[in-house]
Design a protein around this motif. Structure first.
Motif, mmCIF file in Angstrom:
data_model
loop_
_atom_site.group_PDB
_atom_site.id
_atom_site.type_symbol
_atom_site.label_atom_id
_atom_site.label_comp_id
_atom_site.label_asym_id
_atom_site.label_seq_id
_atom_site.Cartn_x
_atom_site.Cartn_y
_atom_site.Cartn_z
ATOM 1 N N PHE A 43 0.808 -1.213 0.000
ATOM 2 C CA PHE A 43 0.000 0.000 0.000
ATOM 3 C C PHE A 43 0.848 1.274 0.000
ATOM 4 C CE2 PHE A 43 -3.960 -2.043 2.158
ATOM 5 C CZ PHE A 43 -4.375 -2.494 0.909
ATOM 6 N N ARG A 44 2.157 1.149 0.100
ATOM 7 C CA ARG A 44 2.988 2.338 0.327
ATOM 8 C C ARG A 44 3.185 3.199 -0.910
ATOM 9 N NH1 ARG A 44 7.379 -0.677 4.329
ATOM 10 N NH2 ARG A 44 5.881 -0.986 6.036
ATOM 11 N N ALA A 45 2.787 2.709 -2.080
ATOM 12 C CA ALA A 45 2.893 3.518 -3.292
ATOM 13 C C ALA A 45 1.650 4.366 -3.523
ATOM 14 C CB ALA A 45 3.143 2.633 -4.507
ATOM 15 N N LYS A 46 0.661 4.229 -2.667
ATOM 16 C CA LYS A 46 -0.593 4.939 -2.885
ATOM 17 C C LYS A 46 -0.467 6.434 -2.609
ATOM 18 C CE LYS A 46 -3.813 1.105 -2.360
ATOM 19 N NZ LYS A 46 -4.471 1.349 -3.658
ATOM 20 N N LEU A 47 0.156 6.787 -1.492
ATOM 21 C CA LEU A 47 0.302 8.184 -1.107
ATOM 22 C C LEU A 47 1.642 8.362 -0.401
ATOM 23 C CD1 LEU A 47 -3.251 8.751 0.429
ATOM 24 C CD2 LEU A 47 -2.457 9.724 -1.717
ATOM 25 N N GLU A 48 2.096 9.609 -0.330
ATOM 26 C CA GLU A 48 3.301 9.900 0.439
ATOM 27 C C GLU A 48 3.055 9.595 1.913
ATOM 28 O OE1 GLU A 48 5.779 13.537 -1.192
ATOM 29 O OE2 GLU A 48 3.674 14.061 -1.036
ATOM 30 N N PRO A 49 4.089 9.175 2.656
ATOM 31 C CA PRO A 49 3.914 8.906 4.091
ATOM 32 C C PRO A 49 3.287 10.074 4.849
ATOM 33 C CG PRO A 49 6.037 8.071 3.358
ATOM 34 C CD PRO A 49 5.448 8.812 2.195
ATOM 35 N N ALA A 50 3.736 11.293 4.560
ATOM 36 C CA ALA A 50 3.185 12.453 5.269
ATOM 37 C C ALA A 50 1.700 12.634 4.975
ATOM 38 C CB ALA A 50 3.961 13.715 4.885
ATOM 39 N N GLN A 51 1.280 12.349 3.740
ATOM 40 C CA GLN A 51 -0.130 12.464 3.384
ATOM 41 C C GLN A 51 -0.945 11.362 4.057
ATOM 42 O OE1 GLN A 51 -1.465 14.968 1.837
ATOM 43 N NE2 GLN A 51 -3.558 14.187 1.760
ATOM 44 N N ILE A 52 -0.386 10.163 4.116
ATOM 45 C CA ILE A 52 -1.057 9.067 4.825
ATOM 46 C C ILE A 52 -1.253 9.438 6.291
ATOM 47 C CG2 ILE A 52 -0.764 6.699 5.672
ATOM 48 C CD1 ILE A 52 0.501 5.996 3.006
ATOM 49 N N PHE A 53 -0.216 9.990 6.917
ATOM 50 C CA PHE A 53 -0.309 10.376 8.328
ATOM 51 C C PHE A 53 -1.392 11.432 8.518
ATOM 52 C CE2 PHE A 53 1.076 12.808 12.084
ATOM 53 C CZ PHE A 53 1.155 11.780 13.007
ATOM 54 N N HIS A 54 -1.420 12.413 7.631
ATOM 55 C CA HIS A 54 -2.448 13.452 7.710
ATOM 56 C C HIS A 54 -3.846 12.840 7.593
ATOM 57 C CE1 HIS A 54 -4.955 16.875 6.583
ATOM 58 N NE2 HIS A 54 -5.289 16.214 5.488
ATOM 59 N N GLU A 55 -4.035 11.936 6.651
ATOM 60 C CA GLU A 55 -5.353 11.347 6.450
ATOM 61 C C GLU A 55 -5.757 10.451 7.615
ATOM 62 O OE1 GLU A 55 -5.930 9.643 2.614
ATOM 63 O OE2 GLU A 55 -5.408 11.491 1.548
ATOM 64 N N ILE A 56 -4.780 9.808 8.257
ATOM 65 C CA ILE A 56 -5.088 9.009 9.448
ATOM 66 C C ILE A 56 -5.579 9.915 10.576
ATOM 67 C CG2 ILE A 56 -4.027 7.658 11.306
ATOM 68 C CD1 ILE A 56 -2.351 6.260 9.161
ATOM 69 N N LEU A 57 -4.931 11.075 10.739
ATOM 70 C CA LEU A 57 -5.390 12.020 11.768
ATOM 71 C C LEU A 57 -6.802 12.508 11.465
ATOM 72 C CD1 LEU A 57 -2.187 14.184 12.444
ATOM 73 C CD2 LEU A 57 -3.039 12.203 13.724
ATOM 74 N N ASP A 58 -7.081 12.774 10.185
ATOM 75 C CA ASP A 58 -8.439 13.159 9.799
ATOM 76 C C ASP A 58 -9.436 12.039 10.097
ATOM 77 O OD1 ASP A 58 -8.138 15.733 8.999
ATOM 78 O OD2 ASP A 58 -8.145 15.330 6.841
ATOM 79 N N HIS A 59 -9.050 10.812 9.746
ATOM 80 C CA HIS A 59 -9.916 9.654 9.968
ATOM 81 C C HIS A 59 -10.171 9.466 11.462
ATOM 82 C CE1 HIS A 59 -11.824 5.904 8.887
ATOM 83 N NE2 HIS A 59 -11.050 5.228 9.721
ATOM 84 N N ARG A 60 -9.159 9.693 12.266
ATOM 85 C CA ARG A 60 -9.304 9.585 13.722
ATOM 86 C C ARG A 60 -10.335 10.593 14.228
ATOM 87 N NH1 ARG A 60 -4.326 10.820 17.937
ATOM 88 N NH2 ARG A 60 -5.292 10.012 19.838
ATOM 89 N N TRP A 61 -10.290 11.807 13.675
ATOM 90 C CA TRP A 61 -11.236 12.837 14.104
ATOM 91 C C TRP A 61 -12.667 12.440 13.733
ATOM 92 C CZ3 TRP A 61 -14.771 16.064 11.721
ATOM 93 C CH2 TRP A 61 -15.243 17.132 12.487
ATOM 94 N N TYR A 62 -12.856 11.922 12.514
ATOM 95 C CA TYR A 62 -14.197 11.502 12.085
ATOM 96 C C TYR A 62 -14.721 10.357 12.954
ATOM 97 C CZ TYR A 62 -13.803 14.385 7.898
ATOM 98 O OH TYR A 62 -13.673 15.438 7.033
ATOM 99 N N LEU A 63 -13.853 9.409 13.268
ATOM 100 C CA LEU A 63 -14.278 8.299 14.137
ATOM 101 C C LEU A 63 -14.693 8.805 15.509
ATOM 102 C CD1 LEU A 63 -11.591 5.545 13.343
ATOM 103 C CD2 LEU A 63 -13.977 5.611 12.591
ATOM 104 N N ALA A 64 -13.918 9.769 16.031
ATOM 105 C CA ALA A 64 -14.236 10.318 17.347
ATOM 106 C C ALA A 64 -15.579 11.031 17.335
ATOM 107 C CB ALA A 64 -13.134 11.275 17.792
ATOM 108 N N GLN A 65 -15.872 11.738 16.225
ATOM 109 C CA GLN A 65 -17.157 12.424 16.118
ATOM 110 C C GLN A 65 -18.312 11.428 16.031
ATOM 111 O OE1 GLN A 65 -17.653 15.970 16.136
ATOM 112 N NE2 GLN A 65 -15.576 15.722 16.943
#
Length: 439
Positions: free
Chosen positions: A375-397
């Motif tokens: 899966f590592r060719a899908k997005l840059e690591p920094a972008q993956i990290f950003h999207e995980i933080l976003d996903h975490r926020w949505y799950l929390a909501q």
């Protein structure tokens, strides 16, 4: 060690060139101009017109609209872009891109100029400019791979406005500003723009208002035409007002230029506005290298003007603290997470470098290591990290609770990332002729 390696590469290249010339598979009149020569360049079929190059040397990446023949080529484990172009223009663009790279401008990196190309029958072929392909970058048509919202266009235009301001601050006159001459990389919830075509560019000590305004007007006209083309191709909704969206480049450019360069006047009791001005510039992603301040004779009024403004404020901060080379908005998101990590772990009195080292080892690196290799060719690591933080926020909501990072990471890897395209690799055309890429 680097010097010895360079000498070995040069000897290898010269020996390969000698063997090729002896076998008469490459005309001896061909010349390669490059700062460093990759011997693998000599193996490419330069004696063949670029549009006839075989599929086995080509990389399946999306190409933007260009007046020249352009091909992406696999070379030594990386991808290069090869463009057929007149000799004078090729050397001009090669040198200009080198100058822009030395100035840390957001642009592609030049590799070589190939001249003296001929077919085995002696027919002259067009010279080529070779540049490095910007990894994880997309032409604007690839971003509009499916029917996109107007907001996508405005995000691209906003990023192009920032690029144009950065280039103008460096004294670069573009002459042919357009979405087609730009590459875009995802940067958190926005895009970062990179110059990819500098054929008409010029580098000056400073630009006149007329030169800047001409660039902006060319950008506005070209963008409107490109958006109309997207509408005609069914990639943008027909009821979208492309003229209003295209006019945005002018509005955004002048707003940003004014914020970065205009004098600001305030009174003696408003000294806090100096800090506020610097903070606004930092939030825009710019560093203030020097401030020019002058006061009236009675000392009641102060005129403030940023004298040197450099882009990449948050990028440089995260680079200094962690060594991570990421986009500006990604860096800002990381710095915010680092501040949260500091507070939660009671590290307010620790040095920034120590906190950053712990955050890198305990938060960022474990998160990225959790991503499966395929899966590592899908997005840059920094972008993956950003999207995980976003996903975490949505799950929390959704769940009305704090969601641990490792839980959010697993949820993202199972439910979000598998459906994302491989932006580092192949962006194939689907049967309808549009790019298979999600927004």
């Amino acid at each position: 060690m680097n010097l010895q390696k360079s000498r070995e590469q040069l000897r290898t290249a010269l020996e390969k060139l000698r063997r090729i010339c002896e076998n008469k598979t490459m005309p001896q009149s061909m010349q390669i101009t490059a700062a460093t020569l990759d011997p693998a360049l000599l193996d490419l079929p330069w004696e063949t017109p670029l549009e006839e190059w075989p599929d086995e040397v080509l990389a399946a990446l999306p190409r933007g609209i260009s007046r020249h023949v352009v091909r992406f080529v696999n070379l030594s484990g990386r991808v290069i872009a090869v463009k057929e172009i007149g000799e004078t223009v090729a050397y001009h663009e090669y040198q200009l891109l080198r100058d822009l790279n030395r100035l840390n401008a957001p642009s592609v990196q030049p590799t070589a100029v190939i001249t003296g190309r001929t077919t085995p029958d002696g027919e002259e072929l067009t010279p080529c400019l070779v540049t490095e392909h910007l990894k994880f970058s997309l032409p604007y048509r690839a971003v509009f791979s499916q029917l996109m919202r107007p907001e996508t266009a405005t995000r691209l235009i906003d990023s192009l406005a920032v690029l144009l301001v950065r280039l103008h601050l460096l004294g670069f006159y573009w002459g042919d500003v357009s979405l087609s001459n730009t590459l875009f990389r995802r940067d958190a919830d926005a895009f970062s723009a990179y110059l990819v075509d500098a054929e008409t560019g010029e580098l000056h000590s400073a630009l006149t208002p007329g030169q800047r305004n001409y660039d902006v007007e060319v950008a506005r006209v070209n963008i409107i035409g490109e958006l109309m083309d997207l509408q005609a191709g069914g990639l943008l909704e027909e009821d979208v007002d492309v003229i209003t969206i295209g006019n945005r480049i002018e509005e955004r450019y002048h707003q940003l230029w004014e914020e970065l360069t205009a004098e600001e006047t305030f009174y003696n009791g408003e000294r806090w506005r100096v800090s506020a001005k610097i903070k606004r510039l930092n939030e825009l992603g710019f560093d203030v290298g020097e401030l020019t301040m002058s006061t009236d004779l009675d000392g009641t009024r102060i005129v403030l003007q940023p004298k040197v403004v450099d882009a990449g404020h948050h990028h440089r901060q995260i680079m200094r603290l962690t060594g991570l080379d990421v986009e500006e908005r990604q860096a800002r998101r990381m710095l915010n997470d680092l501040k949260t990590y500091r507070a939660i772990n009671g590290l307010n009195h620790e040095a920034d470098e120590i906190v950053a080292h712990r955050w890198l080892a305990e938060v960022f690196e474990p998160t990225i290591r959790a991503v499966p290799p395929h899966f590592r060719a899908k997005l840059e690591p920094a972008q993956i990290f950003h999207e995980i933080l976003d996903h975490r926020w949505y799950l929390a909501q959704q769940q009305s609770r704090d969601v641990p990072l490792n839980e959010a990471t697993q949820s993202y890897l199972e439910n979000v990332l598998p459906s994302r395209p491989d932006e580092a690799r192949y962006l194939e055309l689907d049967p309808t002729g549009t790019f298979s890429l999600d927004d």
